[in-house]
Every structure is written in structure tokens, then in C-alpha cells.
Design a protein around this motif. Structure first.
Motif, PDB file in Angstrom:
ATOM      1  N   TYR A 127       0.808  -1.228   0.000  1.00 56.06           N
ATOM      2  CA  TYR A 127       0.000   0.000   0.000  1.00 56.06           C
ATOM      3  C   TYR A 127       0.843   1.281   0.000  1.00 56.06           C
ATOM      4  O   TYR A 127       0.299   2.380  -0.015  1.00 56.06           O
ATOM      5  N   PHE A 128       2.166   1.148  -0.024  1.00 57.25           N
ATOM      6  CA  PHE A 128       2.990   2.348  -0.194  1.00 57.25           C
ATOM      7  C   PHE A 128       2.947   2.862  -1.633  1.00 57.25           C
ATOM      8  O   PHE A 128       3.363   3.993  -1.887  1.00 57.25           O
ATOM      9  N   GLY A 175       8.499   1.233   1.843  1.00 54.90           N
ATOM     10  CA  GLY A 175       8.058  -0.005   2.484  1.00 54.90           C
ATOM     11  C   GLY A 175       9.157  -1.016   2.717  1.00 54.90           C
ATOM     12  O   GLY A 175       8.924  -2.063   3.342  1.00 54.90           O
ATOM     13  N   ILE A 176      10.359  -0.713   2.255  1.00 55.91           N
ATOM     14  CA  ILE A 176      11.407  -1.732   2.258  1.00 55.91           C
ATOM     15  C   ILE A 176      11.878  -2.103   3.668  1.00 55.91           C
ATOM     16  O   ILE A 176      12.091  -3.281   3.967  1.00 55.91           O
ATOM     17  N   VAL A 182      -2.590  -3.205  -1.986  1.00 62.48           N
ATOM     18  CA  VAL A 182      -3.601  -3.140  -0.925  1.00 62.48           C
ATOM     19  C   VAL A 182      -3.009  -3.433   0.452  1.00 62.48           C
ATOM     20  O   VAL A 182      -3.398  -2.832   1.453  1.00 62.48           O
ATOM     21  N   LEU A 183      -2.055  -4.356   0.511  1.00 62.06           N
ATOM     22  CA  LEU A 183      -1.557  -4.877   1.783  1.00 62.06           C
ATOM     23  C   LEU A 183      -0.318  -4.129   2.270  1.00 62.06           C
ATOM     24  O   LEU A 183       0.365  -3.453   1.494  1.00 62.06           O
ATOM     25  N   SER A 184      -0.027  -4.285   3.553  1.00 60.10           N
ATOM     26  CA  SER A 184       1.188  -3.708   4.121  1.00 60.10           C
ATOM     27  C   SER A 184       2.397  -4.503   3.630  1.00 60.10           C
ATOM     28  O   SER A 184       2.264  -5.654   3.192  1.00 60.10           O
ATOM     29  N   PRO A 185       3.596  -3.912   3.707  1.00 59.58           N
ATOM     30  CA  PRO A 185       4.796  -4.669   3.331  1.00 59.58           C
ATOM     31  C   PRO A 185       4.930  -5.983   4.100  1.00 59.58           C
ATOM     32  O   PRO A 185       5.292  -7.016   3.516  1.00 59.58           O
ATOM     33  N   SER A 186       4.615  -5.962   5.391  1.00 57.98           N
ATOM     34  CA  SER A 186       4.714  -7.184   6.200  1.00 57.98           C
ATOM     35  C   SER A 186       3.748  -8.255   5.705  1.00 57.98           C
ATOM     36  O   SER A 186       4.097  -9.441   5.621  1.00 57.98           O
ATOM     37  N   GLU A 187       2.538  -7.846   5.373  1.00 56.57           N
ATOM     38  CA  GLU A 187       1.547  -8.804   4.877  1.00 56.57           C
ATOM     39  C   GLU A 187       1.970  -9.403   3.545  1.00 56.57           C
ATOM     40  O   GLU A 187       1.782 -10.608   3.306  1.00 56.57           O
ATOM     41  N   VAL A 188       2.548  -8.585   2.681  1.00 58.61           N
ATOM     42  CA  VAL A 188       3.001  -9.075   1.381  1.00 58.61           C
ATOM     43  C   VAL A 188       4.128 -10.091   1.569  1.00 58.61           C
ATOM     44  O   VAL A 188       4.148 -11.146   0.925  1.00 58.61           O
TER      45      VAL A 188
END
Length: 274
Positions: free
Chosen positions: A10-11, A43-44, A15-21
């Protein structure tokens, strides 16, 4: 080796946060993974922390908009230092362009009778970078179109309401941003651009001449013919090969992380050169 080196959070327009991805990549059995948000590396750090927890080999990534012969294309950067000044200055340039484009898209839509487009798109983005994808989903939610293909065709390209031309930097300059940070520069999804095979080959030839490193041979929608051609062209032009799903996580996108056909040959696989 299960690799997926093209994904979004989502950055940018995911849709998802970096952690979720990253967790999805781990669950999919990926051995090597990259987050490649559009024109930002914000998001890195979060993604890397999660990848380390899960013992997933994580590669710094970004997808940068650029021009080649007046055509907008995307360049994937992999394996770079995110603190490099030249790279971050270049990304800030593109981010400023995106902000300006969002305002112009909203104004153009307003003139065609679609009110509050900027505010509604910002709500969908969650306050992160605004992209055309956010406007597209807004128009679908508001009932102007039923799917992504029709919304871009009717509203967000050319001289249609919401169609705004952007002057990105030429791809040789973008290659330099990435390589100055110690990374590799690759053309994203070459078969997705509206180009003949002859023109794609010209683009690859020019990319090699500009010291580009490679291109994506496999993505989620690649046909067997495209993969075979891409593999052959990588040999012809002495370019490295990459693989990525271009996952975003939108409900109407059937793309899944790690669910990709294999590279025909791994001798030029990008992960061996990072």
C-alpha cells in the motif's frame, strides 16, 4: 528456486502492508522475494524486518516510471542501497510528478462531472502515494465502470477525461539512478506495452546499449510463447532475466505471489548477479 521479484504494497498501488506481502511470499514457498513499489522505497525497511523473521531471502526493489522513445515504461531496480542520494533524489522527482498528475486527473474528472475525485481516491490510497490505479478503483466503486480494463480505456488514457500526460525521465537516466546505488536495472513486463515484437526488440537493444542489465521474462500473465521469446531475446541481447508476479492484492486481481511459470534457463537469472 521459487522467486518473485515484482510486488506492491500500500505504499504505492497495492492493498496490503509490506509485512503482509512478505508473509504471503513466505506462505507461497518463495525462496527469494522483492517488494517493488512504484517510485518509492518507503516499504522496504518494514518488509526486510518481516523477511528476516521468516528467514526469507529479501532483495531491495523499486519500480520506476521512465520514458523510451516517448513511450512510458517501467524499470525495476533490484539489489540497491536504499540510502543512495542519487536514487532517492530521482524517486523524489517522480513522486512530485505523481502528486501533480493526481491533481490534474481530479480536475479533468471534475470537468467531466465527476466530483471529489481527489478526496475519494486519497481515501482508497489510505494516505499513501496516489496512482492512476486508485482513481480507477474509485471510478469503479462510484459505478462509472465495471472493471479495470474499461475504466482505463474510458477515463484514464489519452484524451479521455482523466487522461494526463506525464514527462518521466528517459530510461538511461533511470538506469543510472539504480546503478549508482549498486543495483541492477531491468525492464518490467516488456510484453505489456503496446508494442510490436520488432519494437520490443528495439527497446531491449537500446536498453542494453544504455548499460541496462536485463528484463522480466516471466510474469503472472506470460504466455508460453512470450516466455520462449523473452528467453531467446535475453541471449540475443546478452541481458539478464527476471521473474515477478506484479502482485497488488486488489480483490479483482487473480494474480498470486509466487504462482509463476519457471524461467526456461537460470543461467542468466538475476539472483545470481545480485
Amino acid at each position: 528456486m521459487r522467486a518473485d521479484l515484482h510486488n506492491h504494497s500500500y505504499f504505492s498501488d497495492g492493498v496490503l502492508s509490506p509485512s503482509e506481502v512478505v508473509r504471503l511470499a513466505s506462505d507461497a514457498g518463495c525462496d527469494i522475494f522483492s517488494l517493488t513499489d512504484h517510485d518509492t522505497t518507503n516499504g522496504i525497511v518494514e518488509a526486510k524486518v518481516e523477511a528476516d523473521k521468516l528467514k526469507l531471502n529479501f532483495i531491495n526493489g523499486v519500480e520506476i516510471s521512465a520514458f523510451w522513445q516517448n513511450n512510458a515504461i517501467h524499470i525495476i531496480g533490484l539489489g540497491f542501497n536504499i540510502d543512495n542520494d542519487m536514487l532517492q533524489t530521482g524517486l523524489e522527482f517522480n513522486q512530485a510528478i505523481r502528486k501533480d498528475r493526481a491533481k490534474k486527473i481530479a480536475l479533468s474528472l471534475w470537468r467531466s462531472g465527476i466530483k471529489d475525485a481527489l478526496e475519494k481516491a486519497q481515501e482508497i490510497s489510505g494516505g499513501h502515494m496516489l496512482t492512476r490505479t486508485h482513481f480507477a478503483h474509485m471510478l469503479i466503486q462510484e459505478g462509472y465502470c465495471k472493471d479495470m480494463k474499461s475504466v482505463f480505456r474510458r477515463y484514464l488514457t489519452g484524451r479521455k477525461p482523466g487522461g494526463v500526460r506525464v514527462e518521466w525521465k528517459d530510461f538511461d537516466e533511470v538506469i543510472n539512478w539504480i546503478q549508482s546505488a549498486g543495483g541492477k536495472a531491468l525492464i518490467a513486463h516488456p510484453f505489456r506495452y503496446r508494442m510490436t515484437h520488432t519494437k520490443i526488440k528495439k527497446m531491449l537493444s537500446d536498453f542494453k546499449e544504455a548499460n541496462g542489465d536485463g528484463f522480466e521474462v516471466v510474469n503472472a500473465n506470460s504466455s508460453e510463447e512470450e516466455i520462449s521469446l523473452g528467453n531467446q531475446w535475453s541471449e540475443n541481447f546478452d541481458l539478464l532475466t527476471s521473474i515477478g508476479s506484479d502482485f497488488h492484492g486488489w480483490p479483482n486481481q487473480r494474480v498470486q505471489i509466487g504462482n509463476l511459470k519457471e524461467l526456461p534457463s537460470t543461467s542468466r537469472a538475476i539472483w545470481s548477479y545480485l
